[in-house]
Scaffold this active site. Structure first.
Site, short mmCIF file in Angstrom:
data_model
loop_
_atom_site.label_atom_id
_atom_site.label_comp_id
_atom_site.label_asym_id
_atom_site.label_seq_id
_atom_site.Cartn_x
_atom_site.Cartn_y
_atom_site.Cartn_z
N GLY A 64 -21.49 5.52 40.86
CA GLY A 64 -21.58 5.47 39.40
C GLY A 64 -21.80 4.04 38.93
O GLY A 64 -21.18 3.12 39.46
N ARG B 149 -26.02 8.30 44.44
CA ARG B 149 -24.98 8.70 45.40
C ARG B 149 -25.78 9.35 46.53
O ARG B 149 -26.20 10.49 46.41
CB ARG B 149 -24.02 9.70 44.77
CG ARG B 149 -23.32 9.19 43.49
CD ARG B 149 -22.22 10.15 43.07
NE ARG B 149 -21.83 10.00 41.69
CZ ARG B 149 -20.95 9.10 41.22
NH1 ARG B 149 -20.38 8.26 42.04
NH2 ARG B 149 -20.65 9.07 39.94
N ASP C 76 -15.39 3.22 46.08
CA ASP C 76 -14.92 3.50 47.45
C ASP C 76 -15.96 4.21 48.32
O ASP C 76 -16.11 3.90 49.50
CB ASP C 76 -13.57 4.24 47.44
CG ASP C 76 -13.62 5.55 46.69
OD1 ASP C 76 -14.62 5.81 45.99
OD2 ASP C 76 -12.64 6.32 46.79
N THR D 180 -16.84 -0.36 39.57
CA THR D 180 -16.56 1.01 39.10
C THR D 180 -15.66 0.93 37.88
O THR D 180 -14.74 0.10 37.84
CB THR D 180 -15.88 1.88 40.18
OG1 THR D 180 -15.31 3.04 39.55
CG2 THR D 180 -14.75 1.17 40.91
N ASP E 95 -13.52 3.01 37.13
CA ASP E 95 -12.27 3.75 37.38
C ASP E 95 -11.06 2.86 37.71
O ASP E 95 -9.92 3.30 37.56
CB ASP E 95 -12.47 4.74 38.54
CG ASP E 95 -13.51 5.80 38.21
OD1 ASP E 95 -13.81 5.98 37.02
OD2 ASP E 95 -14.03 6.42 39.16
N ASP F 22 -9.91 2.21 40.54
CA ASP F 22 -9.14 3.04 41.46
C ASP F 22 -9.07 2.48 42.88
O ASP F 22 -8.76 3.21 43.82
CB ASP F 22 -9.73 4.47 41.49
CG ASP F 22 -11.19 4.49 41.92
OD1 ASP F 22 -11.82 3.40 41.97
OD2 ASP F 22 -11.71 5.57 42.20
N ARG G 7 -11.85 9.75 37.34
CA ARG G 7 -11.74 10.60 38.53
C ARG G 7 -10.27 10.94 38.79
O ARG G 7 -9.64 11.49 37.90
CB ARG G 7 -12.35 9.88 39.73
CG ARG G 7 -13.09 10.78 40.67
CD ARG G 7 -13.73 9.97 41.77
NE ARG G 7 -15.02 9.45 41.40
CZ ARG G 7 -16.15 10.12 41.54
NH1 ARG G 7 -16.15 11.32 42.05
NH2 ARG G 7 -17.29 9.58 41.19
O1 F6P Z 1 -16.66 6.85 39.27
C1 F6P Z 1 -17.13 6.67 37.98
C2 F6P Z 1 -17.19 7.98 37.23
O2 F6P Z 1 -17.68 7.71 35.94
C3 F6P Z 1 -15.89 8.77 37.18
O3 F6P Z 1 -14.99 8.28 36.23
C4 F6P Z 1 -16.41 10.15 36.88
O4 F6P Z 1 -15.51 11.15 37.32
C5 F6P Z 1 -17.69 10.19 37.66
O5 F6P Z 1 -18.10 8.86 37.88
C6 F6P Z 1 -18.82 10.93 36.99
O6 F6P Z 1 -19.90 10.91 37.83
P1 F6P Z 1 -21.37 11.38 37.40
O7 F6P Z 1 -21.93 10.33 36.49
O8 F6P Z 1 -22.10 11.48 38.68
O9 F6P Z 1 -21.19 12.67 36.67
#
Ligand code: F6P
Length: 319
Positions: free
Chosen positions: A11, A72, A103, A125, A127, A129, A171
């Site tokens: 992300g 990803r 991660d 990120t 997050d 996290d 997340r």
């Molecule tokens: O890891 C960053 C994040 O924005 C999380 O907070 C969220 O759950 C996820 O990515 C959403 O991913 P995507 O943009 O692939 O829907």
């Protein structure tokens, strides 16, 4: 080392561009060629790579997103994908790679290192996290976006005398909810790290109403559940009109804050320093005011440490 490369993966996060700029400029400053890999590990597999110069990263420090784009990559998880990537690296003579991401991206960086290419991870990120570092690039911008949304929702919440549940990203991590909830003066903060009871949330809401409080803001981390379902449950139990707002990807965009730009600049430059010292398989982080670096495996094994003290404080301040 005379040729290195940089990619962003997973992300996106505000501040990634500032990190890319720091990698490119400090590489060039040290007489190293810096290659840009586009679209994360997919770009590595497909040789979507170009050389950067000083101007390639001009006028980007203030921009959200990532100029390198991101992905990803499923293909890089396969042996075939890794073989293709290694072939591209060897053909282009890339001697070290900096991976900016979370991660999942660090696991990719680790894989490259196992294949013999020194890699350094830079935590990008929203997050926050990653347990080994106090902050990740993008987190500060994200919580500022959330508190801006809280303030706006609070205005209309007060006008209508409603309760509002705001679902935020993160997340499995409650850091965005906690810090934005504290800074935004939320009445309740619901995170995956701490069990919650919907009746307690309702009682707090009713207590507030009984003493004349007009608005009520509940911050819900996405790792707990959905805001729409919870708003129905709360409305049924309290009789107070309750609306849900899912902030979604707005939390991932926007111009990075000063903190994120500074953090990204320092971390990007540190990653280049490490590669030039011949070091690989490490990630960059921050501990207090100090930049640190750590073995990737060790860093990934450290669980994110939820800040219970701040959580308790937020509870006290929202009685
Ligand atoms: O890891 C960053 C994040 O924005 C999380 O907070 C969220 O759950 C996820 O990515 C959403 O991913 P995507 O943009 O692939 O829907």
């Amino acid at each position: 080392m005379k040729k290195i490369a940089v990619l962003t993966s997973g992300g996106d996060a505000p501040g990634m561009n500032a990190a890319i700029r720091a990698v490119v400029r400090s590489g060039i400053y040290n007489d190293v060629k810096v290659m840009a890999i586009k679209q994360g590990f997919n770009g590595l597999i497909n040789a979507n790579i170009e050389e950067m110069n000083l101007s390639s990263v001009a006028d980007i420090i203030h921009r959200g997103g990532t100029i390198l784009r991101t992905a990803r990559s499923e293909e890089f998880r396969t042996e075939e994908g890794q073989r293709k990537a290694l072939n591209v690296i060897n053909v282009l003579g890339i001697e070290g790679i900096i991976v900016i991401g979370g991660d999942g991206s660090f696991k990719g960086a680790k894989k490259l290192n196992d294949l013999g290419i020194p890699t350094i991870g830079v935590p990008g990120t929203i997050d926050n996290d990653l347990g080994y570092t106090d902050y990740t690039i993008g987190f500060d911008t994200s919580i500022n976006t959330v508190i801006d949304a809280i303030s706006k929702i609070r205005d209309t919440s007060t006008s209508h005398g409603r309760a509002n549940i705001i679902e935020v990203m993160g997340r499995h991590c409650g850091d965005i909810a906690l810090m934005a909830g504290l800074a935004g003066g939320a009445e309740s903060i619901i995170v995956p790290e701490v069990g919650f009871n919907v009746d307690q949330v309702c009682n707090k809401l009713l207590k507030g109403r009984n003493r004349g409080k007009l608005h009520s803001i509940i911050i819900l981390a996405e790792g707990v559940g959905g805001a729409v379902e919870m708003s129905k449950e709360i409305e049924d139990k309290t009789g107070i009109e309750t609306r849900a707002t899912i902030l979604g990807h707005i939390q991932r965009g926007g111009s990075p804050t000063a903190s994120d730009r500074i953090l990204a600049s320092k971390m990007g430059a540190k990653a280049v320093d490490l590669l030039l010292q011949g070091v690989g398989n490490r990630v960059v982080g921050v501990n207090g005011k100090k930049l640190i670096d750590m073995d990737i495996d060790e860093a990934l094994s450290i669980k994110s440490n939820f800040d219970m003290e701040t959580y308790e404080l937020a509870k006290i301040l929202s009685i």
